[in-house]
Structure formats: structure tokens, C-alpha cells
Write an enzyme that holds these catalytic residues in place. Sequence first.
Site, short mmCIF file in Angstrom:
data_model
loop_
_atom_site.label_atom_id
_atom_site.label_comp_id
_atom_site.label_asym_id
_atom_site.label_seq_id
_atom_site.Cartn_x
_atom_site.Cartn_y
_atom_site.Cartn_z
N ASP A 24 0.96 -1.05 0.01
CA ASP A 24 -0.12 0.03 -0.12
C ASP A 24 0.82 1.13 0.08
O ASP A 24 2.17 1.20 0.16
CB ASP A 24 -0.85 0.09 1.25
CG ASP A 24 -1.66 1.20 1.18
OD1 ASP A 24 -2.55 1.64 0.32
OD2 ASP A 24 -1.93 2.10 2.36
N SER A 25 0.31 2.41 -0.34
CA SER A 25 1.05 3.65 -0.36
C SER A 25 1.46 3.92 1.04
O SER A 25 2.33 4.79 1.23
CB SER A 25 0.23 4.63 -0.69
OG SER A 25 -1.03 4.89 -0.35
N CYS A 87 -3.91 -0.81 -2.11
CA CYS A 87 -4.16 0.58 -2.35
C CYS A 87 -4.87 0.81 -3.79
O CYS A 87 -4.54 0.11 -4.77
CB CYS A 87 -2.78 1.32 -2.67
SG CYS A 87 -2.79 2.98 -3.11
N GLU A 167 -6.05 9.88 8.65
CA GLU A 167 -4.59 9.66 9.32
C GLU A 167 -4.81 10.43 10.65
O GLU A 167 -3.73 10.01 11.68
CB GLU A 167 -3.59 10.10 8.22
CG GLU A 167 -3.69 9.31 7.06
CD GLU A 167 -2.15 8.80 6.51
OE1 GLU A 167 -1.19 9.33 7.02
OE2 GLU A 167 -2.32 7.79 5.74
N CYS A 203 -11.28 3.71 -1.52
CA CYS A 203 -9.95 4.09 -0.97
C CYS A 203 -9.75 3.37 0.39
O CYS A 203 -10.69 3.23 1.14
CB CYS A 203 -9.92 5.69 -0.79
SG CYS A 203 -8.57 6.14 0.01
N HIS A 205 -8.56 4.34 3.23
CA HIS A 205 -8.77 5.04 4.39
C HIS A 205 -10.13 5.34 4.69
O HIS A 205 -10.60 5.75 5.73
CB HIS A 205 -8.14 6.54 4.21
CG HIS A 205 -6.81 6.56 4.22
ND1 HIS A 205 -5.98 5.70 3.30
CD2 HIS A 205 -6.04 7.27 4.94
CE1 HIS A 205 -4.66 6.06 3.43
NE2 HIS A 205 -4.53 6.76 4.78
N1 DGL Z 1 -4.09 4.07 -0.46
C1 DGL Z 1 -4.63 5.12 -1.07
C2 DGL Z 1 -5.74 4.56 -1.79
O1 DGL Z 1 -6.57 3.57 -1.53
C3 DGL Z 1 -4.95 6.22 -0.41
C4 DGL Z 1 -3.86 7.11 0.22
C5 DGL Z 1 -3.04 7.66 -1.00
O2 DGL Z 1 -3.67 8.44 -1.55
O3 DGL Z 1 -1.95 7.12 -1.12
O4 DGL Z 1 -6.42 5.15 -3.03
#
Ligand code: DGL
Length: 286
Positions: A24-25, A87, A167, A203, A205
Amino acid sequence: MPPTTAAAHGPGPARASLPIGVFDSGVGGLTVLRAIRARLPHESTLYLGDTARVPYGTKSPASVLRYAEQATDHLIRRGVKLLVVACNTASALSIGPLRARFAPLPVIGVVEPGADAAVAASRLQRHVVLATESTVRQHAYARAIHARVPHADVTEVACSLFVALAEEGWTEGPVAEAVARQYLGGLAASPAAGRPDSIVLGCTHFPLLHGAIRSVVGEGPSIVDSATTTAAVVAAELDRLGLGRTMEGRPGHALLATDGAERFAAVGSRFLAEPLAASDIEVVDL
Ligand code: DGL
């Protein structure tokens, strides 16, 4: 050809004992990791969060693809039997190229399972997809939903601020609700006949903002995310490939980040829903 461990392509039992890689990012993908661990409690996992370069959601497609390739290279070097791109943004922008470049490694993204969940949860096939700017620009969810239900009505809304709120831990209360109202208030106010019956959390989050989103959209629509359906796809794929872990003993779980073990632990424990210490996280360079 990417570097690989012998076990990654070796005989079944050695390969089956390798962990499931999850990328993931940042920390958001821990919501997907949690679902995988719950669905497959006997499997080992290796999670990599690219915290040095988060967010991906506002980056260009070329950058996201490069980051995703570097992360996959790293996980393959460590040894994984299957990769989950947790992600949504990286799934939307890089799943095809990753599959082509790293074959025969099985690569599973979250967009297709998320589209399955949305279609299953919706009677009217009127969907609103909440995602990052890059995922929306790619129309990844709209394409995946239309591939399943061609007549589906899909509206995509970029909700970048939700990432920062999640976050920060500001997932409930007046600030979260005001932001949700700003993004979604128009939907709630639209005539009943045109209202969606499915809100897709596209997403990593956004599951944390479930309550704030619900307070704006009301009780009517289903709110769906891809974590559980992704875990089910992973289970089915391991089964299909004969790669389920058969070893005795407890599975191992490791967490890697590209920056900031302290922050990863503090923020990540909310996403994983279990306490984390900085010493649980290994900081790596891609
Ligand atoms: N993990 C990213 C997503 O699911 C969200 C956070 C980011 O922008 O890196 O799109």
C-alpha cells in the site's frame, strides 16, 4: 526479469510456505491486511507501506506505476507467493503492468473485488464511488462496475481530504461530518427517485469514516468496501493454485515501511485495530 527467490518459483511446498505480500502507499492498506488475516488466519503476511511517498492519490500515473514496481520488486526479493495491491490508487493505475512484468506472480488488486461487492449490494445499480483524485480520473471503478452491469449508473467523487482526516484520527464529530457533507451533501439532497443505493468506499482510508459518511447519506444506501471481498479472492486464488500454507506452527507477520516507524505504529494501529509499537516495523529503502 525481476529478481526472485528460488522458493517463489520453486516446488509447491516451499512456495506455499512463503507469506502473502501486501503493498500500500502507507498505512491505509492495513484495513485490507486485517481482512486477509481474519479470512486466512493460518497464512503468513508481509506488508509494505510506502510511507515515504504517501499519498499516491494526487500523484501522476507514471509515478504511481514506478513506485508500485519498486515495492513489488522489494517484496519479491524478500519472497512472497502472491501480491495484494491494497492501495486503490495503485490498483487503478498499475495492476495490468504489474501482472505483465512480474508474471507468474499472482497479483490481486482491490478495485475488481470492490466492484463485485458494490454490484452484489445494490438492487438499483445506482452507485456513488468515493475515491482519491487519481482513482477517479482513471474511472477504474466505473469501468469495473460497467463490466459487470453495463446499465449501472456510476458517479465518482474525489474525496482527497478524507485521507488526511483518517490519518489524523478525525474520523467522527463535526469536522469529519462537515467534510462529508461538503463532498456528499448534494446526493442526500437529490430527488429520491435518482438517489444511489450503494456508496462504494474506493480508498483504503475511507472505511474509518463510515460513521461520518452514514450521517450524511442516511440509512438508505449500502456502504461497501473492498477489504472483505479482496480477502475472499485471495483465499480462492491460493486454493486454485494449490498455494495454501500447510506447515505446522504459527504464521509469521512482518510490517515494512519506507519511512517513520513511530508514525506508522501510531496511525497504523487504528487501521489494523490492534496495538503496534515502532519496534514492530522495519524501515526499508526501495
Ligand atoms: N491508499 C490510497 C488509496 O487507497 C489512499 C492514500 C493515498 O492517496 O496514497 O487510494
